[in-house]
Design a protein around this motif. Sequence first.
Motif, PDB file in Angstrom:
ATOM      1  N   THR A  38       1.639 -19.607 -37.849  1.00 36.68           N
ATOM      2  CA  THR A  38       2.207 -20.962 -37.907  1.00 36.68           C
ATOM      3  C   THR A  38       3.320 -21.118 -36.870  1.00 36.68           C
ATOM      4  N   PHE A  39       4.166 -20.095 -36.778  1.00 36.83           N
ATOM      5  CA  PHE A  39       5.302 -20.130 -35.848  1.00 36.83           C
ATOM      6  C   PHE A  39       4.834 -20.237 -34.403  1.00 36.83           C
ATOM      7  N   ILE A  40       3.871 -19.373 -33.998  1.00 34.19           N
ATOM      8  CA  ILE A  40       3.457 -19.364 -32.591  1.00 34.19           C
ATOM      9  C   ILE A  40       2.613 -20.593 -32.241  1.00 34.19           C
ATOM     10  N   THR A  41       1.878 -21.128 -33.227  1.00 37.89           N
ATOM     11  CA  THR A  41       1.059 -22.320 -32.973  1.00 37.89           C
ATOM     12  C   THR A  41       1.948 -23.538 -32.745  1.00 37.89           C
ATOM     13  N   GLU A  42       2.944 -23.689 -33.593  1.00 33.70           N
ATOM     14  CA  GLU A  42       3.848 -24.839 -33.483  1.00 33.70           C
ATOM     15  C   GLU A  42       4.630 -24.808 -32.176  1.00 33.70           C
ATOM     16  N   ARG A  43       4.951 -23.623 -31.695  1.00 29.04           N
ATOM     17  CA  ARG A  43       5.797 -23.504 -30.492  1.00 29.04           C
ATOM     18  C   ARG A  43       5.005 -23.135 -29.245  1.00 29.04           C
ATOM     19  N   GLU A  44       3.688 -23.079 -29.378  1.00 27.38           N
ATOM     20  CA  GLU A  44       2.790 -22.763 -28.245  1.00 27.38           C
ATOM     21  C   GLU A  44       3.192 -21.448 -27.564  1.00 27.38           C
ATOM     22  N   ILE A  45       3.341 -20.421 -28.386  1.00 22.04           N
ATOM     23  CA  ILE A  45       3.683 -19.087 -27.883  1.00 22.04           C
ATOM     24  C   ILE A  45       2.391 -18.279 -27.732  1.00 22.04           C
ATOM     25  N   GLY A  46       2.233 -17.657 -26.566  1.00 22.44           N
ATOM     26  CA  GLY A  46       0.964 -16.975 -26.286  1.00 22.44           C
ATOM     27  C   GLY A  46       1.019 -15.463 -26.308  1.00 22.44           C
ATOM     28  N   LEU A  47       2.154 -14.884 -26.758  1.00 23.06           N
ATOM     29  CA  LEU A  47       2.292 -13.428 -26.729  1.00 23.06           C
ATOM     30  C   LEU A  47       3.033 -12.948 -27.970  1.00 23.06           C
ATOM     31  N   VAL A  48       2.435 -11.985 -28.678  1.00 22.72           N
ATOM     32  CA  VAL A  48       3.087 -11.358 -29.838  1.00 22.72           C
ATOM     33  C   VAL A  48       3.155  -9.852 -29.575  1.00 22.72           C
ATOM     34  N   ILE A  49       4.363  -9.285 -29.719  1.00 22.09           N
ATOM     35  CA  ILE A  49       4.565  -7.862 -29.418  1.00 22.09           C
ATOM     36  C   ILE A  49       4.981  -7.130 -30.690  1.00 22.09           C
ATOM     37  N   PHE A  50       4.233  -6.092 -31.037  1.00 22.80           N
ATOM     38  CA  PHE A  50       4.527  -5.269 -32.218  1.00 22.80           C
ATOM     39  C   PHE A  50       5.327  -4.040 -31.792  1.00 22.80           C
ATOM     40  N   ASP A  51       6.302  -3.656 -32.635  1.00 21.46           N
ATOM     41  CA  ASP A  51       7.213  -2.573 -32.256  1.00 21.46           C
ATOM     42  C   ASP A  51       6.588  -1.185 -32.379  1.00 21.46           C
ATOM     43  N   ASP A  52       5.482  -1.074 -33.070  1.00 22.91           N
ATOM     44  CA  ASP A  52       4.803   0.218 -33.197  1.00 22.91           C
ATOM     45  C   ASP A  52       3.414   0.127 -32.602  1.00 22.91           C
ATOM     46  N   GLU A  53       2.835   1.300 -32.321  1.00 21.28           N
ATOM     47  CA  GLU A  53       1.499   1.305 -31.730  1.00 21.28           C
ATOM     48  C   GLU A  53       0.464   0.847 -32.760  1.00 21.28           C
ATOM     49  N   LEU A  54      -0.366  -0.101 -32.370  1.00 25.34           N
ATOM     50  CA  LEU A  54      -1.425  -0.603 -33.244  1.00 25.34           C
ATOM     51  C   LEU A  54      -2.695   0.206 -33.039  1.00 25.34           C
ATOM     52  N   SER A  55      -3.423   0.434 -34.125  1.00 26.18           N
ATOM     53  CA  SER A  55      -4.722   1.092 -34.003  1.00 26.18           C
ATOM     54  C   SER A  55      -5.701   0.100 -33.384  1.00 26.18           C
ATOM     55  N   PRO A  56      -6.829   0.580 -32.831  1.00 30.42           N
ATOM     56  CA  PRO A  56      -7.817  -0.341 -32.256  1.00 30.42           C
ATOM     57  C   PRO A  56      -8.264  -1.422 -33.244  1.00 30.42           C
ATOM     58  N   SER A  57      -8.463  -1.072 -34.529  1.00 28.64           N
ATOM     59  CA  SER A  57      -8.921  -2.058 -35.510  1.00 28.64           C
ATOM     60  C   SER A  57      -7.812  -3.059 -35.835  1.00 28.64           C
ATOM     61  N   GLN A  58      -6.555  -2.582 -35.940  1.00 28.23           N
ATOM     62  CA  GLN A  58      -5.429  -3.492 -36.172  1.00 28.23           C
ATOM     63  C   GLN A  58      -5.315  -4.490 -35.012  1.00 28.23           C
ATOM     64  N   LEU A  59      -5.468  -3.979 -33.816  1.00 25.23           N
ATOM     65  CA  LEU A  59      -5.382  -4.826 -32.622  1.00 25.23           C
ATOM     66  C   LEU A  59      -6.441  -5.923 -32.642  1.00 25.23           C
ATOM     67  N   ARG A  60      -7.673  -5.537 -32.985  1.00 22.23           N
ATOM     68  CA  ARG A  60      -8.780  -6.513 -33.036  1.00 22.23           C
ATOM     69  C   ARG A  60      -8.525  -7.568 -34.110  1.00 22.23           C
ATOM     70  N   ASN A  61      -8.120  -7.102 -35.297  1.00 21.96           N
ATOM     71  CA  ASN A  61      -7.908  -8.032 -36.419  1.00 21.96           C
ATOM     72  C   ASN A  61      -6.775  -9.014 -36.148  1.00 21.96           C
ATOM     73  N   VAL A  62      -5.658  -8.495 -35.648  1.00 24.84           N
ATOM     74  CA  VAL A  62      -4.500  -9.356 -35.370  1.00 24.84           C
ATOM     75  C   VAL A  62      -4.842 -10.360 -34.271  1.00 24.84           C
TER      76      VAL A  62
ATOM     77  N   LEU B 121       0.317  -7.343 -27.820  1.00 21.49           N
ATOM     78  CA  LEU B 121       0.720  -6.067 -27.232  1.00 21.49           C
ATOM     79  C   LEU B 121       1.439  -5.255 -28.300  1.00 21.49           C
ATOM     80  N   ASP B 122       1.346  -3.937 -28.183  1.00 22.91           N
ATOM     81  CA  ASP B 122       2.211  -3.096 -29.008  1.00 22.91           C
ATOM     82  C   ASP B 122       3.232  -2.441 -28.079  1.00 22.91           C
ATOM     83  N   ARG B 123       4.147  -1.718 -28.662  1.00 23.31           N
ATOM     84  CA  ARG B 123       5.237  -1.118 -27.873  1.00 23.31           C
ATOM     85  C   ARG B 123       4.701  -0.241 -26.740  1.00 23.31           C
ATOM     86  N   SER B 124       3.661   0.559 -27.040  1.00 22.59           N
ATOM     87  CA  SER B 124       3.096   1.455 -26.030  1.00 22.59           C
ATOM     88  C   SER B 124       2.557   0.674 -24.842  1.00 22.59           C
TER      89      SER B 124
END
Length: 397
Positions: A74-98, A107-110
């Motif tokens: 909701t936050f990124i849609t309302e503000r037209e934000i195109g990048l979300v960065i996670f502080d920990d490394e995401l697994s391939p499946s987490q990356l796909r789902n998110v 992106l993740d931290r790595s």
Amino acid sequence: MGDFILTEHIPEKAVLVGVITQHQDELQAREYLDELAFLAETAGAETCGRFLQKIDVPNPKTFVGSGKIEEIKTFITEREIGLVIFDDELSPSQLRNVERILECKILDRSNLILDIFAKRARTSHAKTQVELAQYQYLLPRLTRMWTHLERQKGGIGMRGPGETQIETDRRIIQQKIALLKEKLKAIDKQMSIQRSNRGQLVRVALVGYTNVGKSTLMNLLSKSEVFAENKLFATLDTTVRKVVIDNLPFLLSDTVGFIRKLPTMLVESFKSTLDEVREADLLLHVVDISHPNFEEHYNIVNETLAEIDGTDKPTIVVFNKIDALRFFPKDEFDLEEDEDKVYSLDELKKMWVSRIEDKCVFISASKKENIDELRQITYEEVKKIFEVRYPYNNFLY
């Protein structure tokens, strides 16, 4: 002829996501997000929001809970934000789902650190190391959904292989990894020969957390110009300069800055850069004492040094940026009952001189404060090593 129109680079708008777990309390999580924001800024992004969730363990499907992921959407849609960065490394499946849920670049931290390294790489050696690390990161993530890239090519996280190898398959990437490893072996061999050709001068290596002022100190001691700026990983390549203090010559090398949660593939790729540390006779461990978490940074560097067998050598701890020190509340120093106690520089000196075995000195490289004491201590330590190596050549100094 048409007019040339100069346009300023518009930073990508980004949102940061972190978690509070049993291994990471809220204070740490917030401090990690501060560092992630600095990483994002270094890469060219502007942080427009932060999300923290308290969770026992990260959600195996989406890292954070379903309610939090919807809140982020909701936050990124309302503000037209195109990048979300996670502080920990995401697994391939987490990356796909998110990616599927948020429908934007993830992106993740790595990946963010890899992107900064790709941006900072200058020499063939650094570029090869970064490219290898990028392919190693990409390999298990080949099943990732790339459809959104059609409208978002380029930008943070898309430099290097990420942009040109979208349609490649596992076999081609494995071949590239093998070729890059061979290329690195050849470069490492060449650099090893260069190191051996430097003769038997005493070697001193600057080590420390990223952005603690190593390059500024290098410029000061060697009276040379090494690229230095207030950004993370300002330099990737090892710079070596000859320094002379009171007629005693030695080699001084600057190395890549360490950081918490450094991607494993980067540590592996940059092992050869850290050979300067392994082969050094003396370490100058630079610490930014003005940072509230300087103790943790000090420990992270020591842990990394232990990993590469670089701890068993004489070390001078150089507490830098005393000019920027803002006296902060007591944390684990168990000296007084008063929780609001703040420490002066003199008190910090007394604590550290008694707490660590290594010699230490307090300076400001940028303001050139107390540099003479640092030169004197360095001279004395180099002289000791020189006397052991050349017992009959003491006339040199």
